[in-house]
Enzyme design. Sequence first.
Site, PDB file in Angstrom:
ATOM      1  CG  MET A  27      -2.082  -1.127   1.229  1.00  0.00           C
ATOM      2  SD  MET A  27      -3.504  -0.859   2.155  1.00  0.00           S
ATOM      3  CE  MET A  27      -2.913  -0.860   3.950  1.00  0.00           C
ATOM      4  N   GLY A  28       2.256   1.366  -0.489  1.00  0.00           N
ATOM      5  CA  GLY A  28       3.094   2.227  -0.445  1.00  0.00           C
ATOM      6  C   GLY A  28       3.667   2.702   0.934  1.00  0.00           C
ATOM      7  CB  ALA A  29       4.241   4.887   3.235  1.00  0.00           C
ATOM      8  CG  HIS A  34       6.940  -1.977   1.991  1.00  0.00           C
ATOM      9  ND1 HIS A  34       7.070  -0.888   2.640  1.00  0.00           N
ATOM     10  CD2 HIS A  34       5.626  -2.483   1.994  1.00  0.00           C
ATOM     11  CE1 HIS A  34       5.608  -0.640   3.165  1.00  0.00           C
ATOM     12  NE2 HIS A  34       4.968  -1.780   2.994  1.00  0.00           N
ATOM     13  N   GLY A 146       4.870 -10.356   4.173  1.00  0.00           N
ATOM     14  CA  GLY A 146       5.642 -10.151   5.616  1.00  0.00           C
ATOM     15  C   GLY A 146       5.029 -10.824   6.692  1.00  0.00           C
ATOM     16  CE  LYS A 148       4.133  -4.125  11.309  1.00  0.00           C
ATOM     17  NZ  LYS A 148       2.804  -3.988  10.837  1.00  0.00           N
ATOM     18  CG  MET A 183      11.264  -0.946   9.712  1.00  0.00           C
ATOM     19  SD  MET A 183      12.403  -1.311   8.450  1.00  0.00           S
ATOM     20  CE  MET A 183      14.032  -0.719   9.137  1.00  0.00           C
ATOM     21  CB  SER A 185       3.288   2.394   5.755  1.00  0.00           C
ATOM     22  OG  SER A 185       3.761   1.635   5.005  1.00  0.00           O
TER      23      SER A 185
HETATM   24  P1  AMP Z   1       1.676  -2.982   3.340  1.00  0.00           P
HETATM   25  O1  AMP Z   1       2.049  -1.997   2.417  1.00  0.00           O
HETATM   26  O2  AMP Z   1       1.642  -2.604   4.795  1.00  0.00           O
HETATM   27  O3  AMP Z   1       0.174  -3.486   2.900  1.00  0.00           O
HETATM   28  O4  AMP Z   1       2.509  -4.254   3.437  1.00  0.00           O
HETATM   29  C1  AMP Z   1       3.036  -4.771   2.064  1.00  0.00           C
HETATM   30  C2  AMP Z   1       3.727  -6.196   2.435  1.00  0.00           C
HETATM   31  O5  AMP Z   1       4.804  -5.559   3.114  1.00  0.00           O
HETATM   32  C3  AMP Z   1       2.989  -6.996   3.580  1.00  0.00           C
HETATM   33  O6  AMP Z   1       3.155  -8.185   2.943  1.00  0.00           O
HETATM   34  C4  AMP Z   1       3.518  -6.859   4.680  1.00  0.00           C
HETATM   35  O7  AMP Z   1       3.539  -7.949   5.631  1.00  0.00           O
HETATM   36  C5  AMP Z   1       5.059  -6.588   4.401  1.00  0.00           C
HETATM   37  N1  AMP Z   1       5.602  -5.890   5.481  1.00  0.00           N
HETATM   38  C6  AMP Z   1       5.057  -4.750   6.000  1.00  0.00           C
HETATM   39  N2  AMP Z   1       5.899  -4.180   6.970  1.00  0.00           N
HETATM   40  C7  AMP Z   1       6.941  -5.007   6.963  1.00  0.00           C
HETATM   41  C8  AMP Z   1       8.180  -5.290   7.852  1.00  0.00           C
HETATM   42  N3  AMP Z   1       8.483  -4.716   8.794  1.00  0.00           N
HETATM   43  N4  AMP Z   1       9.079  -6.211   7.459  1.00  0.00           N
HETATM   44  C9  AMP Z   1       8.987  -7.232   6.328  1.00  0.00           C
HETATM   45  N5  AMP Z   1       7.664  -6.953   5.681  1.00  0.00           N
HETATM   46  C10 AMP Z   1       6.790  -6.030   5.873  1.00  0.00           C
END
Ligand code: AMP
Length: 278
Positions: A27-29, A34, A146, A148, A183, A185
């Site tokens: 979802m960016g940021a 990521h 991730g 996370k 970490m 966003s």
């Molecule tokens: P998001 O942009 O938050 O939807 O995350 C996109 C992908 O990045 C998802 O698969 C998350 O689980 C992964 N992700 C987010 N934060 C982390 C992190 N700190 N370490 C590893 N993967 C992450």
Amino acid sequence: MYIFTKIADLQQFLSSQLGSIGFVPTMGALHIGHLSLIEKSKSETNLTVCSIFVNPTQFNDKKDFDKYPNTIEADIEKLASVDTDVLFLPSVDEMYPNGTEKIKQYEIGYLDTVLDGKFRPGHFNGVCVVVHKLLDAVKPTHLFMGEKDFQQCLVVKRLLEIIKSDIQLITCPTRREPNGLAMSSRNERLSKGGREKASAIHYVLKSIKSEQTKSNFADLESRFVQYLDSNSFETEYILLADANTLELLLDFDPAKKMVVLIASKLEGVRLIDNLRIN
Ligand code: AMP
């Protein structure tokens, strides 16, 4: 790096490519967490596609959606810096040509009744809707996510079963700030002091891990909820679960693979984290 905003253009490009396709939906940021997924995908597949799409149907809280950080210029630079092959950057209309009101319902089952399934009604169904649409657009061989978002990984595994997909799901470890904060966003919305304070979540997870042989889980849970909440957090849950099924456990059971999961708000920002403890 190629950037596509339309599914048809993306698919036309991908149809001329040979070999495996790794997909990293985001979802960016973007942050190092990521980028670690992109690097993993690049090391295991022939071509890596990253998507950036803030999916409205997975936000049960409209304010959370409105406040979601948007740093697209910096994101594009970061993706280019790790040699991402393709960025897919669709609009809401492109992903939801029939609007976001009437969406498909998935039979997620148990996983949607606990933890974030319980605290964020509709969230995981929205995740299934968008991941299914993105997989249809990208048609990857491998999907990188991730740990996370521990529960999300299990929900997506369930989605792949529901849609009878043979895409390989690869879950990647959580990347952390030097102080232990996972970490995210959403950390962008914390003050500088808040980012320091938020490291308490990882401290609590580590403490529960190290105290599992000395105390029962219920005592640790109430002690650490109190600890967090007396330090300006508003804790939704600290729970112990079977790491394979997310079945909630009342107490430590070394015969099972266990994970502790936390959701807690600080400065109005909802933070989640987890730690496998054996
Ligand atoms: P998001 O942009 O938050 O939807 O995350 C996109 C992908 O990045 C998802 O698969 C998350 O689980 C992964 N992700 C987010 N934060 C982390 C992190 N700190 N370490 C590893 N993967 C992450």
